[in-house]
Design a protein around this motif. Sequence first.
Motif, mmCIF file in Angstrom:
data_model
loop_
_atom_site.group_PDB
_atom_site.id
_atom_site.type_symbol
_atom_site.label_atom_id
_atom_site.label_comp_id
_atom_site.label_asym_id
_atom_site.label_seq_id
_atom_site.Cartn_x
_atom_site.Cartn_y
_atom_site.Cartn_z
ATOM 1 N N GLN A 25 0.831 -1.205 0.000
ATOM 2 C CA GLN A 25 0.000 0.000 0.000
ATOM 3 C C GLN A 25 0.866 1.256 0.000
ATOM 4 N N LEU A 26 1.917 1.263 0.797
ATOM 5 C CA LEU A 26 2.802 2.424 0.851
ATOM 6 C C LEU A 26 3.536 2.613 -0.468
ATOM 7 N N LEU A 27 4.036 1.536 -1.022
ATOM 8 C CA LEU A 27 4.780 1.631 -2.281
ATOM 9 C C LEU A 27 3.873 2.038 -3.434
ATOM 10 N N ASP A 28 2.627 1.596 -3.398
ATOM 11 C CA ASP A 28 1.682 2.020 -4.431
ATOM 12 C C ASP A 28 1.366 3.514 -4.313
ATOM 13 N N LEU A 29 1.296 4.020 -3.071
ATOM 14 C CA LEU A 29 1.105 5.459 -2.872
ATOM 15 C C LEU A 29 2.281 6.233 -3.467
ATOM 16 N N VAL A 30 3.483 5.745 -3.220
ATOM 17 C CA VAL A 30 4.679 6.393 -3.771
ATOM 18 C C VAL A 30 4.659 6.334 -5.302
ATOM 19 N N HIS A 31 4.324 5.173 -5.841
ATOM 20 C CA HIS A 31 4.277 5.015 -7.294
ATOM 21 C C HIS A 31 3.252 5.962 -7.909
ATOM 22 N N ARG A 32 2.113 6.103 -7.275
ATOM 23 C CA ARG A 32 1.083 7.020 -7.762
ATOM 24 C C ARG A 32 1.576 8.470 -7.680
ATOM 25 N N ALA A 33 2.310 8.793 -6.630
ATOM 26 C CA ALA A 33 2.867 10.136 -6.493
ATOM 27 C C ALA A 33 3.807 10.446 -7.648
ATOM 28 N N ILE A 34 4.596 9.456 -8.024
ATOM 29 C CA ILE A 34 5.541 9.646 -9.138
ATOM 30 C C ILE A 34 4.790 9.878 -10.444
ATOM 31 N N GLN A 35 3.673 9.179 -10.627
ATOM 32 C CA GLN A 35 2.876 9.383 -11.837
ATOM 33 C C GLN A 35 2.309 10.804 -11.874
ATOM 34 N N PHE A 36 1.883 11.302 -10.713
ATOM 35 C CA PHE A 36 1.394 12.678 -10.650
ATOM 36 C C PHE A 36 2.516 13.660 -11.005
ATOM 37 N N LYS A 37 3.705 13.398 -10.530
ATOM 38 C CA LYS A 37 4.840 14.272 -10.808
ATOM 39 C C LYS A 37 5.124 14.326 -12.307
ATOM 40 N N VAL A 38 5.123 13.171 -12.944
ATOM 41 C CA VAL A 38 5.365 13.121 -14.385
ATOM 42 C C VAL A 38 4.256 13.845 -15.135
ATOM 43 N N GLU A 39 3.026 13.572 -14.739
ATOM 44 C CA GLU A 39 1.872 14.195 -15.389
ATOM 45 C C GLU A 39 1.945 15.712 -15.314
ATOM 46 N N SER A 40 2.315 16.238 -14.157
ATOM 47 C CA SER A 40 2.304 17.678 -13.950
ATOM 48 C C SER A 40 3.544 18.373 -14.499
ATOM 49 N N LYS A 41 4.723 17.784 -14.266
ATOM 50 C CA LYS A 41 5.971 18.467 -14.615
ATOM 51 C C LYS A 41 6.494 18.134 -16.000
ATOM 52 N N TYR A 42 6.385 16.865 -16.376
ATOM 53 C CA TYR A 42 7.067 16.425 -17.588
ATOM 54 C C TYR A 42 6.135 16.224 -18.774
ATOM 55 N N ASN A 43 4.826 16.215 -18.529
ATOM 56 C CA ASN A 43 3.865 16.224 -19.632
ATOM 57 C C ASN A 43 3.293 17.623 -19.844
ATOM 58 N N HIS A 44 3.700 18.535 -19.003
ATOM 59 C CA HIS A 44 3.266 19.926 -19.112
ATOM 60 C C HIS A 44 3.707 20.471 -20.492
ATOM 61 N N PRO A 45 2.940 21.305 -21.152
ATOM 62 C CA PRO A 45 1.756 21.999 -20.646
ATOM 63 C C PRO A 45 0.421 21.346 -20.999
#
Length: 344
Positions: A25-45
């Motif tokens: 559960q903790l590792l999945d939370l971290v993995h999801r956080a990383i997906q959010f980071k990519v979505e926001s920072k590296y798929n921007h704009p």
Amino acid sequence: MSQGFSTQRPQPPHFLTTADYTAEQLLDLVHRAIQFKVESKYNHPQPRTERPLTGKTMALVFSKRSTRTRVATETATAYLGGHAMFLGGQDIQLGVNESLLDTSRVVSSMVDGIMARVKGHEEIEMLAKESTVPVINALSDKYHPTQILADLMTIHEFVHHRNNNVTDRYTAHTQHPRETLKGLKVAWVGDANNILQEILVAFPKVGISVAAAAPPSYKCDDDVVAIAHADAEKTGATVTFTTKPEEAIKDADIIVTDTWVSMGQEEEKAKRLKEFEGYQVTMDLAKRGGAKENWVFMHCLPRKPEEVDDEVFYSDRSLVFPEAENRKWTILSVIDALMVRGGI
């Protein structure tokens, strides 16, 4: 006499400590956080079209000051379309003219989630018990779960990019943290505080060994130590305690420290500085202790020079600023899990 009407609702999911959740559960939370980071920072704009918290409010009930947690929570809530309402100790009656029980019932009846920074851990437990909406622990004197999620994310990013020799682009999202964390060793040098306690209930669970050095009179809670040893036995990790920083640092992949004088302990500063003599993290200490050649440094901030010198803090070994940024992405992941998906 009128009996009124029932306002009882099912107990909502909360995030009070990583001790409450499994490694996956903790590792999945971290993995999801990383997906959010990519979505926001590296798929921007590319614009985000999903705004699942539109029309919803997150209350930030903080009885202590905050920089990273406040900024991370407000921006994370906004990213999902919600509104963050900051309620500081001077803004509401928290524990002053109104009990925690009453505050929790009243505030939770008007908002959709609560991020609370409190003093005693029993306060966050009371808020959660009486709240009708999810409660996230933004810090208590016993635990600091969102910080340690950010630490796990930061360690994963470092290990992934090091192992794959990636320096020119972000690729940490292509690998799950269950594949990068097991077998590492973290050395803690400093106070036996809420950060160390959260490390102890999280890191051994995912296979990271922990060696903690603190002065003789600084001890972790017995229940925390018991959890750490039980988790380590299951995963093959080790948990050790010492009063000598060099012993903790031996073969460490990551060296971690934190402030020696936390909020509310200012009157103890002179005493604590004396007791922590020899605990400053330096290149020399890492060399004398025998840390691994490619060791890195982490600190949850704010940092004071007596805890770690500038040579380490501002060096290429230091992960402190990515670690701070990752507070946003892991808090975003927790908010998404509790307020959008309904649980972790």
